[in-house]
Design a protein around this motif. Structure first.
Motif, PDB file in Angstrom:
ATOM      1  N   GLY A   1      -2.328   1.077  12.902  1.00  0.00           N
ATOM      2  CA  GLY A   1      -1.440   1.115  12.165  1.00  0.00           C
ATOM      3  C   GLY A   1      -1.785   0.586  10.745  1.00  0.00           C
TER       4      GLY A   1
ATOM      5  N   ASN B   1       5.442  -4.953   9.635  1.00  0.00           N
ATOM      6  CA  ASN B   1       5.427  -4.512   8.080  1.00  0.00           C
ATOM      7  C   ASN B   1       6.329  -5.071   7.302  1.00  0.00           C
TER       8      ASN B   1
ATOM      9  N   GLY C   1       0.740  -1.281   0.114  1.00  0.00           N
ATOM     10  CA  GLY C   1       0.010  -0.040  -0.085  1.00  0.00           C
ATOM     11  C   GLY C   1       0.898   1.309  -0.004  1.00  0.00           C
ATOM     12  N   CYS C   2       1.898   1.220   0.755  1.00  0.00           N
ATOM     13  CA  CYS C   2       2.999   2.471   0.661  1.00  0.00           C
ATOM     14  C   CYS C   2       4.406   2.118   0.665  1.00  0.00           C
ATOM     15  N   ASP C   3       4.608   0.634   1.106  1.00  0.00           N
ATOM     16  CA  ASP C   3       5.924   0.168   0.903  1.00  0.00           C
ATOM     17  C   ASP C   3       6.814   1.038   1.972  1.00  0.00           C
ATOM     18  N   ARG C   4       6.362   1.542   2.728  1.00  0.00           N
ATOM     19  CA  ARG C   4       7.466   2.524   3.485  1.00  0.00           C
ATOM     20  C   ARG C   4       6.558   2.422   5.380  1.00  0.00           C
ATOM     21  N   GLY C   5       6.021   1.370   5.531  1.00  0.00           N
ATOM     22  CA  GLY C   5       5.544   1.170   6.673  1.00  0.00           C
ATOM     23  C   GLY C   5       4.607   2.321   7.324  1.00  0.00           C
ATOM     24  N   GLN C   6       3.973   2.675   6.379  1.00  0.00           N
ATOM     25  CA  GLN C   6       2.960   4.137   6.786  1.00  0.00           C
ATOM     26  C   GLN C   6       1.533   3.540   6.549  1.00  0.00           C
ATOM     27  N   CYS C   7       1.238   2.084   6.357  1.00  0.00           N
ATOM     28  CA  CYS C   7      -0.241   2.007   6.097  1.00  0.00           C
ATOM     29  C   CYS C   7      -0.675   0.534   6.544  1.00  0.00           C
ATOM     30  N   GLY C   8       0.003  -0.341   6.662  1.00  0.00           N
ATOM     31  CA  GLY C   8      -0.105  -1.762   7.281  1.00  0.00           C
ATOM     32  C   GLY C   8      -0.592  -2.589   6.355  1.00  0.00           C
ATOM     33  N   ALA C   9      -0.675  -2.363   5.046  1.00  0.00           N
ATOM     34  CA  ALA C   9      -1.307  -3.176   4.143  1.00  0.00           C
ATOM     35  C   ALA C   9      -0.552  -4.382   3.931  1.00  0.00           C
TER      36      ALA C   9
ATOM     37  N   CYS D   1       7.141  -4.946   4.259  1.00  0.00           N
ATOM     38  CA  CYS D   1       7.712  -3.812   3.483  1.00  0.00           C
ATOM     39  C   CYS D   1       9.097  -3.293   3.883  1.00  0.00           C
ATOM     40  N   LEU D   2       9.246  -3.395   5.401  1.00  0.00           N
ATOM     41  CA  LEU D   2      10.637  -2.656   5.872  1.00  0.00           C
ATOM     42  C   LEU D   2      11.083  -3.828   6.257  1.00  0.00           C
TER      43      LEU D   2
END
Lengths: 748, 351, 165
Positions: free
Chosen positions: C134, C60, C41-49, C62-63
């Motif tokens: 988150g 997350n 969803g964001c690839d930066r730990g900001q959305c939780g998808a 993604c991180l």
């Protein structure tokens, strides 16, 4: 209500039921396939390079460095980009935008694609894009409403709203005993569906297959076919699920065209998924506005005039002007109404429609101005709205097709506990000393219909297949449309196979304007009815059928059986009728659209009332919406569970509009500095508390055959104003810019 | 993300020996990997320290101090029974930051090393003296409404984003580090640097030094009954602070025997204000006193851009945190830690 | 440089050769292991998808660099149900309509499973809201999500009690 519309076939056992989503299991198990989940063999990954400035020219891209990176296969720049067959600046259809597809080295907005890198892996392509290290000739960026002169324009339908005037506006101003003259600003907002724009494109000769979320499958196919010089029929678009759309996935976008181009250029399938940052620019947004509202009211608190001037940003190369001022036309019975629009050209991506375009921004300003007027007159804001209740459409005097707004006000106010609210601000505190404020706003959204087609096939075994290329972006098309189709065929849902989300199916039109259920549902209903009509003809002509000879009485389909109307003793199962007739499936086709004369005769809108409670820390100014009640009259509700979720989602978008969303530009480069979810806030779970939705019963015999008005967008309207008004009621501070921040209350 | 070498040493000595200029320590990765994605950081070597032994422990030492290993993750620390009993303000600060997922990954050492959220630092295309010395500071003329009001310089106006560090500064923590030259200790309030002319030197670590642990002195537990962290946000949760404050009081016979106050989101480091603490000591807690202390805390504040509004807000935040500390640490962590709405009572009829 | 790691992925051991240190767990799952249920969803730990369970805790993905995960036990949305039998959180999301478009849903569900295991929120709605903050849902199905998490918490506690008895 005319009797013809209440025939039993309209009220089958499926519609109106709060059944759970038919795509639920797929979505909770991770087996629902979204566009970027596809992974064909020999796939290449594409990554866009976005411009880091808003205005100027790209002078250098280090293609050598990118190409030297292991795994990078291609670097596409304006220098080597293969030609397109269709002009990207052409506006061939009513709903098209000029797109940025590396036509030249000019930078027109930050985030504009200036190159694309392909790689064998996502990691390689991503780093290749980074290594291009663009250099620019930078020109000063124009990114704020004051950075360019405003201009008037000729209204030309989509994107260029007309100015409207009814009654004598000057006389309305003169007759005013009470005057509100206030200017409100709304921020640029970006759709930011959780699924970013993604595409997997694959060519086979001159045939193109796209896995791509789309709110308008047929229109998308036509657009991509145009750019690539192939017949629309050569494009297959699969869009079974959209990870949200909100208006941003209804149009062809530059990045997606580039991915298709890359696939043609390389002869390999290409996947592109925009990063979150890249969602801020090339795929539309809700343009920032500045709106001046001048309201006049007489001694009896009757509005003498609503004079609404909207100023909105558009891009330097295309037109989309947020039609905010139009929101004032349909709501209150003012003696005179004027809505005007002006635009400002800025170095930004072209704005576009975003959930409740026009109404969301416009009603935010109008509902605040109404509250300011009520304050000035010294009457309750709800009472003020009731005194100006429009029994017929303001300005035109047309009757409403239906309007249960009064019931919405009453039911929501009752549920909220509005009675006894102090008129003056700053009067209420909770046990913890927090300021408490109550505010309200009226919700309004038109209920347009588009054109759609559908097909229904009754199989010999008594089950049915129904097909239309609808788009489920979360509103619940897979479920609600199936409910409508099942009723049109007189079948239980489990006997229905519903195919959708594929361009090879009959065109279901656009999922937008809150009109998809009515439009696609209307076509499905017509297709099912066509099958039942044919089945009835067969049975009535078949001496072996208990229905023989009763064609004039008419038939009703229910639970897999055909009945003689008003005679439950004579019926036969579908399968038996078909079996005796030779066993061939019966196919029916249906279309839906609204006849222009129907659209002329009545004013058609969904209505609602939203009441909000906010709490504000008296010293620190942090705000929280603690309760919100919305009552909506939106015609017939096909699935209350899904409709409630849509309406709540809209109300939470209202919270987001009122308190959170704002793209902020660096004043010199024009770059959006908060282009991510850490900086661009949308509500989190903890922002949402105490929400209630009431759906007020409404029978609308005119709006369409199914009586559906739509629930997708109206939830935002009204909610924004209700929250801002509640903040005033808590604090005594009128903040006339959105979003309302701690900073604003601190400095007010 | 640039290509990098990766190693996973299993002894501290190997880890330190492997360090070279251009290397980065990888703990939970929540900040480092993010900044590698934006391109703001481009390490050539990533040294995964998560397999180093003994760095995840939280223990009470014989002298009564508490030692928290650098690899203890934020969630474990916040929910550690000893920590939440003895240093509830630490737990509240941690739980007010980021999200459940991020706190599960983020480590104590990484929290200290968190980089600023300044948009111009994060974007490799912008000029930032902190990221690349001498490049200039685009934030000065840019979007700076939430940047520093204390301790900033002409070369940098960034703020430190950590919540945890604000409470550590207030509690006189000590940082244990080890590097090529051996072990040493750094007082927490000396750990982060103000920018001055060298904003790139963000902290007191020397090249190749690794954080091993944090130590909280036994005396810090004396504030357990009267300490709060308060954090203002533009969203109810999962947002960085606009202003925050850690306030702790030790009360004796109705008077403040000792006070601690530190501010967050106002400077490049957690802003401990001993002047305010001195002013409070010996007095009976009272809102007017707290106002005076808060005034003293912000006495040197100046806007670094369009953020003059933050000065008064930070002052009010400090005063309120003191009021909350005086009222006493709640028996249970508020549902919304560090929030002005933490104690919101009554559930509306519907969810 | 190629690095071999071994994962227990949804209960099965997997040997994975990584030719690139940059691969995140999220991209490993989606692009290399054909497990696209976990969403970006964001690839930066900001959305939780992208939330998955790593060694039983929600993270997350993604991180998280895949190379760091040798020996880890990972559960994704694809591994949550037992055959045709949904996990209590999954069925509670359907019954409480805790989603619309479904894109953030795998992350919401994995986060909820993690939250319930952490045991700090219980059935307190306000704590559930905070604990689920988150995970962004742009459709804003938060009302249903909160109720779903509460119901699943209750049901899982009852199941546990039942098993103990």
């Amino acid at each position: 209500m005319p009797d013809i519309l209440s025939r039993p076939f309209r009220f089958g056992s499926n519609s109106g039921q709060p059944i759970t989503r038919r795509d639920g299991i797929a979505k909770v198990t991770g087996t629902a396939i979204f566009a970027a989940d596809n992974m064909p063999d020999r796939l290449l990954h594409a990554v866009i390079v976005p411009a880091g400035i808003a205005r100027g020219r790209v002078t250098h891209l280090d293609a050598e460095a990118a190409e030297a990176h292991p795994g990078v296969t291609h670097v596409i720049t304006p220098q080597n980009r293969p030609p397109l067959q269709g002009d990207p600046s052409a506006k061939t259809m009513m709903f098209s935008f000029r797109i940025e597809v590396l036509q030249d080295d000019a930078v027109r907005y930050a985030g504009q694609p200036i190159a694309m890198v392909l790689g064998e892996t996502l990691e390689a392509a991503t780093e290749g894009a980074h290594l291009l290290s663009p250099r620019y000739d930078v020109e000063p960026a124009r990114v704020r409403l004051d950075d360019s002169p405003s201009f008037a324009f000729d209204p030309a339908g989509f994107g260029l709203p007309a100015d409207v005037e009814h009654g004598d506006v000057d006389a309305g101003h003169r007759a005013a005993r009470w005057v509100v003259d206030a200017t409100y600003e709304t921020a640029a907002q970006y759709h930011n569906a959780m699924e970013t724009h993604a595409i997997v494109a694959e060519w086979d000769g001159d045939r193109l297959t796209l896995d791509m979320p789309s709110q308008a499958l047929a229109i998308s196919c036509a657009a991509y076919a145009f750019y690539f010089g192939i017949p629309a029929g050569n494009v297959t678009l699969r869009s079974p699920y959209l990870g949200g759309g909100f208006g941003s996935k209804a149009f062809a976008t530059g990045p997606q065209v580039l991915a298709i181009l890359a696939a043609r250029m390389t002869g390999r399938p290409v996947k592109l998924m925009l990063t979150r940052q890249q969602m801020f620019g090339p795929v539309g947004h809700r343009g920032a506005t500045r709106q001046r509202l001048r309201l006049g009211a007489d001694d009896r608190a009757a509005l003498t005039v609503i004079d609404h001037e909207g100023l909105a940003e558009t891009s330097s190369f295309d037109d989309f002007v947020e039609p905010a001022a139009g929101a004032s036309q349909g709501l209150y019975a003012a003696r005179a109404l004027r809505s005007t629009h002006r635009a400002v050209r800025l170095d930004i991506g072209t704005p576009g429609p975003m959930r409740a375009p026009g109404e969301a921004s416009g009603s935010a300003a109008l509902e605040c101005a109404m509250d300011e007027m009520a304050e000035q007159i010294g009457i309750d804001p709800l009472e003020f709205r009731l005194r100006n209740y429009a029994e017929t459409e303001p300005g035109t005097g047309r009757p409403y097709s239906s309007k249960a707004l009064r019931e919405c006000y009453m039911q929501a106010a009752e549920r909220f506990g509005w009675a006894g609210r102090p008129l003056k601000p700053g009067q209420m505190r909770d046990d913890n000393g927090l300021l408490v404020g109550w505010g309200m706003g009226t919700a309004l959204f038109p209920c347009p219909m588009f054109a759609a087609e559908a097909r229904a096939t009754l199989r010999p075994d008594g089950t049915a297949l129904v097909e239309t290329s609808a788009a489920d972006m979360g509103q619940g098309a897979w479920t609600a449309l199936a409910q409508i189709a099942a009723d049109s065929l007189g079948l239980p849902l489990e006997k229905l196979e519903f195919r959708s989300g594929h361009s090879g199916l009959p065109d279901a039109g656009v999922a937008g304007g809150s009109g998809h259920t009515a439009t696609a549902g209307g076509a499905l209903h017509a297709a099912g009815s066509d099958v039942i009509r044919q089945l009835g003809e067969i049975a009535a002509a078949d001496p072996a059928s208990p229905l023989y000879g009763s064609g004039n009485a008419g038939f009703v389909a229910r639970d897999g059986r055909l009945y003689v109307a008003d005679d439950d003793s004579r019926s036969e199962a579908f399968a038996e009728i078909i079996g005796r007739a030779g066993g061939a499936a019966i196919t029916g086709n249906g279309t839906a659209s609204r006849p222009p004369e129907d659209a002329e005769r009545h004013a058609m809108s969904s209505h609602g009332a939203v009441f909000a409670e906010v709490k504000v820390d008296p010293d620190l100014y942090q705000m929280r919406v603690t309760r919100m009640v919305g009552a909506f009259a939106a015609g017939r509700i096909i699935n209350p569970r899904l409709a409630e979720s849509q309406l709540m989602g809209g109300m939470i978008w209202g919270i987001s509009f009122a308190l959170h969303e704002e793209a902020r530009h660096d004043p010199r480069t024009g770059r959006i500095v908060n282009a991510d979810f850490a900086g661009y806030h949308v509500p989190v779970n903890a922002d949402v508390r105490g929400l209630e939705v009431i759906t007020v019963h409404e029978d609308d015999p005119y709006v369409n055959a199914l009586g559906i008005k739509g629930v997708g967008e109206i939830g935002i309207t009204g909610a924004v104003g209700a929250i801002a008004n509640a903040i005033w009621h808590a604090t005594g501070k009128r903040i006339r810019r959105f979003p309302i921040r701690i900073e604003d209350l601190s400095t007010a | 993300m640039n290509r990098f070498d990766f190693i996973q040493p299993i002894t501290i000595e190997d880890a330190i020996a492997a360090w070279r200029p251009g290397a980065a320590w990888l703990g939970g990765g929540t900040n480092l990997v993010d900044l590698m994605k934006t391109g703001a950081l481009q390490p050539e070597l990533v040294i995964d320290i998560t397999h180093l032994p003994g760095l995840g422990t939280i223990e009470t030492l014989p002298d009564g101090s508490t030692r928290i290993g650098a690899l203890a993750n934020n969630s474990d620390l916040a929910h550690d029974p000893g920590i939440s009993r003895r240093f509830p303000m630490l737990a509240e600060a941690i739980l007010s930051g980021a999200s459940g997922q991020l706190r599960n990954a983020a480590t104590v050492g990484g929290n200290l090393m968190q980089r600023t959220r300044c948009a111009y630092f994060q974007d490799p295309n912008a000029a930032c003296n902190r990221r690349v010395p001498g490049l200039g500071c685009d934030a000065r003329e840019g979007e700076n409404a939430n940047l520093a009001i204390l301790g900033w310089s002409a070369s940098c106006i960034a703020t430190n984003p950590s919540d945890f560090c604000v409470s550590l500064a207030a509690l006189d923590a000590v940082v244990e580090v080890q590097g090529p030259a051996g072990r040493r200790e750094i007082a927490f309030t000396d750990f982060h640097h103000l920018p001055g002319d060298t904003p790139e030197r963000e902290n007191a670590l020397k090249p190749g030094e690794l954080i091993l642990a944090l130590r909280l002195p036994a005396e810090a537990a004396q504030f357990a009954t009267n300490s709060r962290y308060l954090k203002l946000r533009d969203r109810t949760s999962f947002a960085f602070a606009i202003a925050s404050a850690a306030a702790a009081l030790r009360l004796e016979s109705g008077r403040i025997a000792e006070a601690r106050l530190a501010l967050g989101a106002v400077a490049a480091k957690p802003w401990r204000v001993t002047e305010a603490e001195t002013l409070l000591t010996g007095h009976i807690p009272d809102p007017a006193l707290f106002e005076r202390a808060a005034d003293a805390a912000l006495a040197g504040a100046a806007p670094s851009g369009g953020n003059a509004w933050k000065i008064d807000l930070a002052r009010r935040t400090a005063a309120r945190a003191l009021v909350m500390a005086a009222a006493g640490t709640p028996a249970r962590m508020p549902a919304l830690p560090a929030s002005p709405f933490g104690e919101l009572t009554g559930e509306p009829t519907h969810a | 440089m190629s690095i071999s790691i071994t994962l227990t992925l949804n209960g099965a051991a997997r040997d994975i050769a990584l030719d690139d240190t940059r691969v995140t767990l999220l991209d490993l799952l989606r692009e290399r292991l054909a497990l696209p249920g976990t969403k970006k969803g964001c690839d930066r730990g900001q959305c939780g998808a992208c939330t998955v369970l790593v060694n039983g805790r929600r993270l997350n993905s993604c991180l998280t660099l895949a190379v760091t995960l040798d020996g880890a036990e990972i559960t994704t949305i694809e591994g949550l149900a037992e055959g045709d039998e949904l996990h209590p959180v999954q069925s509670a999301f359907i019954e409480n309509d805790g989603f619309q478009c479904g894109y953030c849903t795998p992350g919401q569900i994995m986060s909820a499973v993690g939250l319930i295991a952490e045991g700090h929120a219980g059935e307190d709605l306000e704590r559930i809201r905070e604990g689920m903050s988150g995970n962004l849902c742009r459709c804003a199905a938060y009302h249903g999500i909160t109720l779903a998490v509460r119901e699943a918490t209750r049901r899982m506690a009852e199941d546990k009690k039942g098993q103990a008895a």
